[in-house]
Design a protein around this motif. Structure first.
Motif, PDB file in Angstrom:
ATOM      1  N   ARG A  46       0.826  -1.210   0.000  1.00 15.95           N
ATOM      2  CA  ARG A  46       0.000   0.000   0.000  1.00 15.95           C
ATOM      3  C   ARG A  46       0.861   1.261   0.000  1.00 15.95           C
ATOM      4  O   ARG A  46       0.413   2.330  -0.395  1.00 15.95           O
ATOM      5  CB  ARG A  46      -0.912   0.009   1.237  1.00 15.95           C
ATOM      6  CG  ARG A  46      -2.058  -0.987   1.164  1.00 15.95           C
ATOM      7  CD  ARG A  46      -2.806  -1.022   2.491  1.00 15.95           C
ATOM      8  NE  ARG A  46      -3.445   0.248   2.808  1.00 15.95           N
ATOM      9  CZ  ARG A  46      -4.701   0.567   2.498  1.00 15.95           C
ATOM     10  NH1 ARG A  46      -5.455  -0.300   1.843  1.00 15.95           N
ATOM     11  NH2 ARG A  46      -5.218   1.724   2.838  1.00 15.95           N
ATOM     12  N   THR A  61       3.660   3.174  -5.170  1.00 18.17           N
ATOM     13  CA  THR A  61       2.872   3.538  -6.352  1.00 18.17           C
ATOM     14  C   THR A  61       3.823   3.734  -7.525  1.00 18.17           C
ATOM     15  O   THR A  61       5.025   3.947  -7.330  1.00 18.17           O
ATOM     16  CB  THR A  61       2.063   4.819  -6.109  1.00 18.17           C
ATOM     17  OG1 THR A  61       1.229   5.083  -7.243  1.00 18.17           O
ATOM     18  CG2 THR A  61       2.982   6.016  -5.893  1.00 18.17           C
ATOM     19  N   TYR A  90      -2.284   6.436   0.937  1.00 15.64           N
ATOM     20  CA  TYR A  90      -2.867   5.503  -0.026  1.00 15.64           C
ATOM     21  C   TYR A  90      -4.219   5.996  -0.532  1.00 15.64           C
ATOM     22  O   TYR A  90      -4.541   5.859  -1.715  1.00 15.64           O
ATOM     23  CB  TYR A  90      -3.015   4.113   0.603  1.00 15.64           C
ATOM     24  CG  TYR A  90      -3.765   3.119  -0.245  1.00 15.64           C
ATOM     25  CD1 TYR A  90      -3.169   2.540  -1.357  1.00 15.64           C
ATOM     26  CD2 TYR A  90      -5.089   2.783   0.052  1.00 15.64           C
ATOM     27  CE1 TYR A  90      -3.854   1.637  -2.150  1.00 15.64           C
ATOM     28  CE2 TYR A  90      -5.786   1.885  -0.725  1.00 15.64           C
ATOM     29  CZ  TYR A  90      -5.166   1.319  -1.830  1.00 15.64           C
ATOM     30  OH  TYR A  90      -5.849   0.428  -2.618  1.00 15.64           O
TER      31      TYR A  90
END
Length: 318
Positions: free
Chosen positions: A240, A243, A255
């Motif tokens: 999480r 990215t 997140y």
């Protein structure tokens, strides 16, 4: 007489329409300016330059003291505001004041000048001229400003050329609105550096912004391609806290913000972490405001199992 009354009624009716439209336009313009300020303030807060008050808000009309502005400017230099100073350069700046460390650092960097009386007047409301001079010096353009006539005209001229005054509110004394615009405009200005050679010393731009120079923070934009659980294209991420934006992997503690903007082009600031080999996201915001289309269930046209596609029709868009 009836014709005159009819004309008067028509004029009054027309004036009411014009007045209503003028008020509506004024309200819309004021709302846009407020939203623009809020966006700039969110960026500056995330970068550790501005801060909210004890109630969690920024009062745009609040006037700013010289000490408060100095602390905000020192935020560009990664100054620790809680560090207690051991001395002071000014008679009216107590050693144990909350702003002394910031003022000391700015004085050592020659961003703040020491006058003969050694007084700083920390509780006085800072003027736009004084604030502009501090930011121009912070960016390294003191020599250029002095060559243009010095304070205040030379500094205002230099600030205007650098784009620091773009969108500046009216008024001669600095409020939170003035400070927001001035400091936000400084984010993208290229700093100067001294080049020392056998021929002498020259001052040139070095291609770095103040964030890059002192905070190791860079600015970019790109499409959020992958977050935990979702991948539009390219590589996947398994945590999480990770990215992928524009083909580069980043870490982030937010997140929910990434999920909210998944698939969108975003404008973002990140810190380079050379030791871990992965960059840390500092702040993310949508690059466009009108790039999202809401599709209602009534718009769904059907499912193509061969192409694994859901077809929809919304107005002229398919």
């Amino acid at each position: 007489m009836k014709r005159v009354n009819t004309v008067l009624i028509a004029i009054v009716f027309l004036l009411n329409i014009i007045l209503a439209n003028t008020i509506a336009f004024g309200n819309e313009q004021e709302a846009n300016e407020t939203n623009d300020l809020t966006s700039k303030q969110e960026t500056l807060i995330a970068l550790g330059i501005m801060s909210e008050n004890s109630e969690g808000v920024i009062e745009n009309n609040k006037q700013i003291t010289r000490a408060e502005f100095a602390c905000a400017a020192a935020g560009f230099l990664n100054v620790n505001p809680t560090l207690v100073a051991s001395s002071s350069y000014f008679y009216d700046v107590p050693v144990d004041a909350w702003y002394t460390n910031s003022i000391n650092i700015l004085t050592e960097y020659q961003i703040i000048s020491q006058n003969d009386d050694k007084m700083f007047y920390p509780d006085s409301i800072i003027t736009v001229d004084e604030a502009v001079k501090m930011v121009v010096c912070l960016l390294g353009y003191r020599v250029y400003a002095d060559n243009r006539g010095g304070y205040p005209g030379g500094y205002l001229s230099m600030a205007s050329e650098l784009g620091l005054l773009e969108g500046m509110p009216q008024g001669t004394q600095v409020t939170n609105s003035h400070m927001t615009v001035l400091l936000y405009n400084a984010l993208d200005v290229k700093m100067t550096e001294l080049n020392i050679s056998g021929a002498g010393v020259t001052v040139t731009t070095n291609g770095k912004t103040i964030l890059e120079q002192y905070k190791n923070i860079y600015e970019d934009d790109g499409v959020i391609e992958s977050i935990y659980g979702m991948t539009a294209f390219g590589e996947t991420v398994s945590q999480r806290s990770e990215t992928v934006i524009g083909g580069t992997r980043y870490t982030s503690d937010d997140y929910e913000k990434l999920k909210e903007n998944f698939g969108r082009r975003v404008h973002f600031y990140y810190r380079v972490n050379e030791d871990e080999g992965i960059n840390e996201l500092i702040y993310v915001e949508p690059y466009y405001e009108d790039d999202v289309l809401t599709i209602l269930s009534d718009d769904i046209d059907g499912y193509d199992s061969d192409g694994n596609l859901v077809n929809y029709h919304n107005g002229s868009k398919n």
